[in-house]
Design a protein around this motif. Structure first.
Motif, PDB file in Angstrom:
ATOM      1  N   ALA A 132      38.435  38.402  39.249  1.00 34.48           N
ATOM      2  CA  ALA A 132      37.172  37.705  38.989  1.00 34.48           C
ATOM      3  C   ALA A 132      37.412  36.229  38.684  1.00 34.48           C
ATOM      4  N   THR A 133      38.416  35.953  37.875  1.00 33.27           N
ATOM      5  CA  THR A 133      38.747  34.564  37.536  1.00 33.27           C
ATOM      6  C   THR A 133      39.126  33.783  38.780  1.00 33.27           C
ATOM      7  N   ASP A 134      39.953  34.387  39.627  1.00 31.21           N
ATOM      8  CA  ASP A 134      40.365  33.717  40.864  1.00 31.21           C
ATOM      9  C   ASP A 134      39.191  33.475  41.809  1.00 31.21           C
ATOM     10  N   MET A 135      38.207  34.377  41.775  1.00 29.06           N
ATOM     11  CA  MET A 135      37.042  34.248  42.657  1.00 29.06           C
ATOM     12  C   MET A 135      35.931  33.403  42.049  1.00 29.06           C
ATOM     13  N   GLY A 136      36.013  33.147  40.733  1.00 36.54           N
ATOM     14  CA  GLY A 136      34.964  32.379  40.068  1.00 36.54           C
ATOM     15  C   GLY A 136      33.713  33.205  39.806  1.00 36.54           C
ATOM     16  N   VAL A 137      33.894  34.503  39.606  1.00 36.71           N
ATOM     17  CA  VAL A 137      32.774  35.404  39.328  1.00 36.71           C
ATOM     18  C   VAL A 137      33.125  36.235  38.090  1.00 36.71           C
ATOM     19  N   THR A 138      32.231  37.133  37.694  1.00 40.44           N
ATOM     20  CA  THR A 138      32.484  37.990  36.539  1.00 40.44           C
ATOM     21  C   THR A 138      33.150  39.291  36.985  1.00 40.44           C
ATOM     22  N   PRO A 139      33.850  39.971  36.066  1.00 44.17           N
ATOM     23  CA  PRO A 139      34.415  41.280  36.409  1.00 44.17           C
ATOM     24  C   PRO A 139      33.342  42.271  36.878  1.00 44.17           C
ATOM     25  N   TYR A 140      32.158  42.178  36.305  1.00 45.93           N
ATOM     26  CA  TYR A 140      31.053  43.045  36.738  1.00 45.93           C
ATOM     27  C   TYR A 140      30.729  42.802  38.211  1.00 45.93           C
ATOM     28  N   GLN A 141      30.698  41.537  38.622  1.00 45.60           N
ATOM     29  CA  GLN A 141      30.408  41.217  40.025  1.00 45.60           C
ATOM     30  C   GLN A 141      31.507  41.739  40.951  1.00 45.60           C
ATOM     31  N   VAL A 142      32.747  41.725  40.485  1.00 47.96           N
ATOM     32  CA  VAL A 142      33.847  42.288  41.268  1.00 47.96           C
ATOM     33  C   VAL A 142      33.634  43.788  41.446  1.00 47.96           C
ATOM     34  N   ARG A 143      33.318  44.480  40.360  1.00 47.14           N
ATOM     35  CA  ARG A 143      33.093  45.933  40.435  1.00 47.14           C
ATOM     36  C   ARG A 143      31.925  46.269  41.351  1.00 47.14           C
ATOM     37  N   GLN A 144      30.853  45.490  41.259  1.00 47.02           N
ATOM     38  CA  GLN A 144      29.684  45.714  42.123  1.00 47.02           C
ATOM     39  C   GLN A 144      30.042  45.482  43.595  1.00 47.02           C
ATOM     40  N   ALA A 145      30.770  44.411  43.866  1.00 44.11           N
ATOM     41  CA  ALA A 145      31.165  44.112  45.246  1.00 44.11           C
ATOM     42  C   ALA A 145      32.059  45.216  45.796  1.00 44.11           C
ATOM     43  N   ARG A 146      32.977  45.719  44.971  1.00 45.72           N
ATOM     44  CA  ARG A 146      33.868  46.797  45.409  1.00 45.72           C
ATOM     45  C   ARG A 146      33.071  48.068  45.726  1.00 45.72           C
ATOM     46  N   ALA A 147      32.180  48.436  44.820  1.00 49.08           N
ATOM     47  CA  ALA A 147      31.390  49.648  45.026  1.00 49.08           C
ATOM     48  C   ALA A 147      30.522  49.547  46.272  1.00 49.08           C
ATOM     49  N   LYS A 148      29.856  48.435  46.460  1.00 45.75           N
ATOM     50  CA  LYS A 148      28.999  48.258  47.635  1.00 45.75           C
ATOM     51  C   LYS A 148      29.829  48.176  48.914  1.00 45.75           C
ATOM     52  N   GLY A 149      30.960  47.475  48.854  1.00 47.90           N
ATOM     53  CA  GLY A 149      31.827  47.371  50.026  1.00 47.90           C
ATOM     54  C   GLY A 149      32.385  48.720  50.443  1.00 47.90           C
ATOM     55  N   LYS A 150      32.829  49.506  49.469  1.00 51.90           N
ATOM     56  CA  LYS A 150      33.351  50.844  49.784  1.00 51.90           C
ATOM     57  C   LYS A 150      32.247  51.737  50.325  1.00 51.90           C
ATOM     58  N   ASN A 151      31.054  51.592  49.785  1.00 48.60           N
ATOM     59  CA  ASN A 151      29.929  52.389  50.256  1.00 48.60           C
ATOM     60  C   ASN A 151      29.609  52.075  51.713  1.00 48.60           C
ATOM     61  N   HIS A 152      29.629  50.793  52.070  1.00 49.37           N
ATOM     62  CA  HIS A 152      29.387  50.404  53.462  1.00 49.37           C
ATOM     63  C   HIS A 152      30.492  50.892  54.385  1.00 49.37           C
ATOM     64  N   SER A 153      31.743  50.764  53.948  1.00 50.95           N
ATOM     65  CA  SER A 153      32.855  51.138  54.822  1.00 50.95           C
ATOM     66  C   SER A 153      32.986  52.647  54.971  1.00 50.95           C
ATOM     67  N   ALA A 154      32.433  53.405  54.021  1.00 58.69           N
ATOM     68  CA  ALA A 154      32.475  54.874  54.122  1.00 58.69           C
ATOM     69  C   ALA A 154      31.426  55.388  55.082  1.00 58.69           C
ATOM     70  N   GLY A 155      30.475  54.532  55.440  1.00 60.44           N
ATOM     71  CA  GLY A 155      29.472  54.873  56.435  1.00 60.44           C
ATOM     72  C   GLY A 155      28.404  55.706  55.885  1.00 60.44           C
TER      73      GLY A 155
END
Length: 92
Positions: A69-92
């Motif tokens: 999150a620090t490296d991306m300039g976002v919050t840890p919550y935003q990282v977790r949300q992005a991961r969950a949504k990204g995995k959901n999309h890639s799982a089809g």
């Protein structure tokens, strides 16, 4: 005669053509890689690449989300949300 596998051709085809495979007698079809890319936001794509160390993103793996999150300039919550949504999309 050159019998080398042309990876450039394969990558272009994989980005445009659905990937079909068989498992336990059933046939499955995955979206073409180019279509999957369109489903992910830049943040989702970056987080998923960081989870696995896909270039050009450094591998964070199971490390704390705060570092990514620090490296991306976002919050840890935003990282977790992005991961969950990204995995959901890639799982089809």
């Amino acid at each position: 005669m050159d019998n080398a596998f042309d990876l450039d051709v394969w990558v272009n085809e994989a980005r445009a053509e659905p990937f079909k495979f068989k498992l336990a007698g059933r046939v499955y079809t995955l979206l073409p890689a180019g279509e999957l890319d369109k489903l992910l936001s830049d943040r989702q794509r970056h987080v998923l690449k960081a989870d696995h160390g896909i270039a050009p993103v450094e591998r964070y793996g199971d490390g704390p989300d705060a570092a990514l999150a620090t490296d991306m300039g976002v919050t840890p919550y935003q990282v977790r949300q992005a991961r969950a949504k990204g995995k959901n999309h890639s799982a089809g």
